[in-house]
Write a protein that holds these residues in place. Structure first.
Motif, PDB file in Angstrom:
ATOM      1  N   LYS A  62      15.838  99.466  94.642  1.00  0.00           N
ATOM      2  CA  LYS A  62      15.877 100.802  95.257  1.00  0.00           C
ATOM      3  C   LYS A  62      15.963 100.688  96.783  1.00  0.00           C
ATOM      4  CE  LYS A  62      14.058 103.662  91.534  1.00  0.00           C
ATOM      5  NZ  LYS A  62      15.292 103.625  90.771  1.00  0.00           N
ATOM      6  N   LYS A 114      21.945 101.226  87.366  1.00  0.00           N
ATOM      7  CA  LYS A 114      21.669 102.632  87.729  1.00  0.00           C
ATOM      8  C   LYS A 114      22.380 102.988  89.032  1.00  0.00           C
ATOM      9  CE  LYS A 114      17.076 102.950  85.622  1.00  0.00           C
ATOM     10  NZ  LYS A 114      15.629 102.899  85.907  1.00  0.00           N
ATOM     11  N   VAL A 117      26.241 102.971  88.291  1.00  0.00           N
ATOM     12  CA  VAL A 117      26.655 104.144  87.506  1.00  0.00           C
ATOM     13  C   VAL A 117      27.021 105.301  88.445  1.00  0.00           C
ATOM     14  CG1 VAL A 117      25.650 106.013  86.101  1.00  0.00           C
ATOM     15  CG2 VAL A 117      25.503 103.642  85.313  1.00  0.00           C
ATOM     16  N   ARG A 118      26.221 105.467  89.494  1.00  0.00           N
ATOM     17  CA  ARG A 118      26.467 106.584  90.417  1.00  0.00           C
ATOM     18  C   ARG A 118      27.783 106.401  91.170  1.00  0.00           C
ATOM     19  NH1 ARG A 118      20.798 106.052  91.052  1.00  0.00           N
ATOM     20  NH2 ARG A 118      20.977 104.814  92.943  1.00  0.00           N
ATOM     21  N   GLU A 162      32.090 102.752  80.240  1.00  0.00           N
ATOM     22  CA  GLU A 162      32.451 104.120  80.644  1.00  0.00           C
ATOM     23  C   GLU A 162      32.353 104.319  82.157  1.00  0.00           C
ATOM     24  OE1 GLU A 162      31.800 108.658  79.663  1.00  0.00           O
ATOM     25  OE2 GLU A 162      32.346 107.051  78.322  1.00  0.00           O
ATOM     26  N   PHE A 163      31.475 103.538  82.792  1.00  0.00           N
ATOM     27  CA  PHE A 163      31.240 103.710  84.227  1.00  0.00           C
ATOM     28  C   PHE A 163      32.016 102.699  85.081  1.00  0.00           C
ATOM     29  CE2 PHE A 163      27.333 104.977  81.935  1.00  0.00           C
ATOM     30  CZ  PHE A 163      27.380 106.333  82.214  1.00  0.00           C
TER      31      PHE A 163
ATOM     32  N   ASP B  21      32.223 116.349  86.813  1.00  0.00           N
ATOM     33  CA  ASP B  21      32.888 116.345  85.502  1.00  0.00           C
ATOM     34  C   ASP B  21      33.558 117.676  85.165  1.00  0.00           C
ATOM     35  OD1 ASP B  21      31.780 113.891  85.431  1.00  0.00           O
ATOM     36  OD2 ASP B  21      30.465 114.217  83.718  1.00  0.00           O
ATOM     37  N   LEU B  45      25.175 109.515  77.682  1.00  0.00           N
ATOM     38  CA  LEU B  45      25.636 108.981  78.964  1.00  0.00           C
ATOM     39  C   LEU B  45      25.327 109.953  80.107  1.00  0.00           C
ATOM     40  CD1 LEU B  45      29.029 107.283  78.027  1.00  0.00           C
ATOM     41  CD2 LEU B  45      26.821 106.223  78.414  1.00  0.00           C
ATOM     42  N   VAL B  48      21.767 109.437  81.019  1.00  0.00           N
ATOM     43  CA  VAL B  48      21.639 108.211  81.829  1.00  0.00           C
ATOM     44  C   VAL B  48      21.954 108.519  83.294  1.00  0.00           C
ATOM     45  CG1 VAL B  48      22.785 105.993  82.282  1.00  0.00           C
ATOM     46  CG2 VAL B  48      22.141 106.595  79.950  1.00  0.00           C
ATOM     47  N   ARG B  49      23.017 109.301  83.501  1.00  0.00           N
ATOM     48  CA  ARG B  49      23.420 109.612  84.883  1.00  0.00           C
ATOM     49  C   ARG B  49      22.398 110.504  85.578  1.00  0.00           C
ATOM     50  NH1 ARG B  49      29.214 111.880  84.017  1.00  0.00           N
ATOM     51  NH2 ARG B  49      29.286 112.132  86.271  1.00  0.00           N
ATOM     52  N   SER B  52      19.332 108.386  86.482  1.00  0.00           N
ATOM     53  CA  SER B  52      19.532 107.483  87.627  1.00  0.00           C
ATOM     54  C   SER B  52      19.695 108.286  88.919  1.00  0.00           C
ATOM     55  CB  SER B  52      20.698 106.529  87.388  1.00  0.00           C
ATOM     56  OG  SER B  52      21.908 107.165  87.553  1.00  0.00           O
TER      57      SER B  52
END
Lengths: 233, 101
Positions: A62, A114, A117-118, A162-163, B21, B45, B48-49, B52
């Motif tokens: 973080k 994490k 993903v962003r 997917e990310f 999205d 998913l 998850v987003r 995070s």
């Protein structure tokens, strides 16, 4: 633009060499290990921690995310080994090996993913070993922990695809480092004789595979376990 | 105070994903909105987003490093991920317990 790279187990051996290599290529490198680092570079930050300590790993990732707003690459190099017959392996040794090798890899992947993903981008490289596909006698706990990492890599690759995050693993043959310093020459020769290409691995062999996995063009390469030296599952 | 702040962070995270999205249903959420599960506005998913995103916002704004998907979250009789309100309450509880640890 420099890439932000986390390399675990960076105090010595391959981890340290990887840090120096990617720093020379003008990247921002963040390393970690239980002890202090000898790397002195303005683009290097070191964290002293146990990779299996969830609280410390979360705090580190973080902090890195806050500072750089992204993490492009994670190289999960931290690992320990134990060369023993199963009947001579204490449970505590197995637990220690799984703590560092598997739980450490899991925690760093989870926390760094994490952040990735962003940004919808990331490259993760885990470390396995040829001891796993070769079912090497005398390395049961080590090979088992790496087998877990291989399966983790394959599943994480699917969960993160997917990310636009790829997750792959490299399985080096023995490379002369601290990890194998206590293994006898006879045992090493026997192992090397089971490879298609019979020689020790080198740092350059390893970095060649890592560079392939982390290349932006490798966005269709994920869930792969690549062994050096011509070893197959 | 903390409750309202966390509620806003969760809603903000959902709106960001909604905008990204192009999902208008995520732009008009409130604390009663069901997040996950039956009639939830998120798939796994998406959840998850959101998690995070919220963790990152808490880290940036409150300087607290928490893991929302903890053993505690998974072992609750009623999932904290059901609604925006239940997630908010769970996070507040988590932050308070960190404070007292």
């Amino acid at each position: 633009m420099p890439e932000v790279i986390i390399i675990t187990g960076s105090r010595k051996g391959l981890g340290k060499e990887l840090c120096v290599y990617y720093l020379e290529k003008k990247n921002i490198v963040i390393g970690c290990s239980r002890g202090p680092s000898a790397i002195d570079d303005p683009n290097y930050t070191h964290y002293e921690l146990d990779v299996a300590d969830e609280r410390q790993v979360v705090k580190m990732v973080k902090e890195v995310s806050r500072k750089f707003s992204r993490i492009d690459i994670l190289i999960n190099n931290a690992g320990i080994a134990s060369m023993n017959h199963m009947l001579l392996t204490p449970l505590e040794t197995v637990q220690n090996i799984f703590n560092t090798n598997y739980f450490g890899t899991f925690l760093f992947c989870r926390e760094v993913a994490k952040v990735m993903v962003r940004k919808k981008y990331g490259r993760i490289v885990n470390f396995t070993t040829v001891a796993t596909p070769l079912r090497l006698e005398g390395e049961i706990a080590y090979a088992n922990s790496k087998a877990a990492i291989e399966n983790f890599t394959e599943i994480a690759a699917r969960e993160l695809a997917e990310f636009n995050i790829t997750v792959n693993a490299v399985g080096p043959t023995p490379i002369p480092t601290d990890l194998i310093k206590n293994v006898s020459r006879e045992k090493m020769d026997a192992l090397i004789n089971r490879q298609a290409i019979r020689r020790f691995g080198t740092f350059e062999d390893l970095v060649n595979v890592i560079n392939f996995f982390i290349d932006k063009k490798s966005d269709f390469i994920t869930g792969q376990i690549l062994y050096l030296g011509g070893v197959n599952k | 105070m903390l409750n309202k702040q966390i509620l806003n962070l969760v809603i903000e995270s959902l709106k960001e994903i909604g905008e990204e999205d192009k999902k208008p249903e995520l732009l008009k959420v409130d604390k009663t909105t069901r997040l996950y599960g039956q009639n939830g506005c998120l798939d796994s998913l998406g959840l998850v987003r959101v998690i995070s995103n919220v963790e990152e916002k808490i880290s940036e704004i409150l300087k607290k490093d928490i893991v929302i998907a903890s053993e505690k979250a998974m072992s609750q009789r009623s999932s904290p991920f059901l609604t925006i309100e239940s997630l908010t309450n769970f996070i507040v509880e988590l932050l308070n317990s960190e404070e007292n640890a």
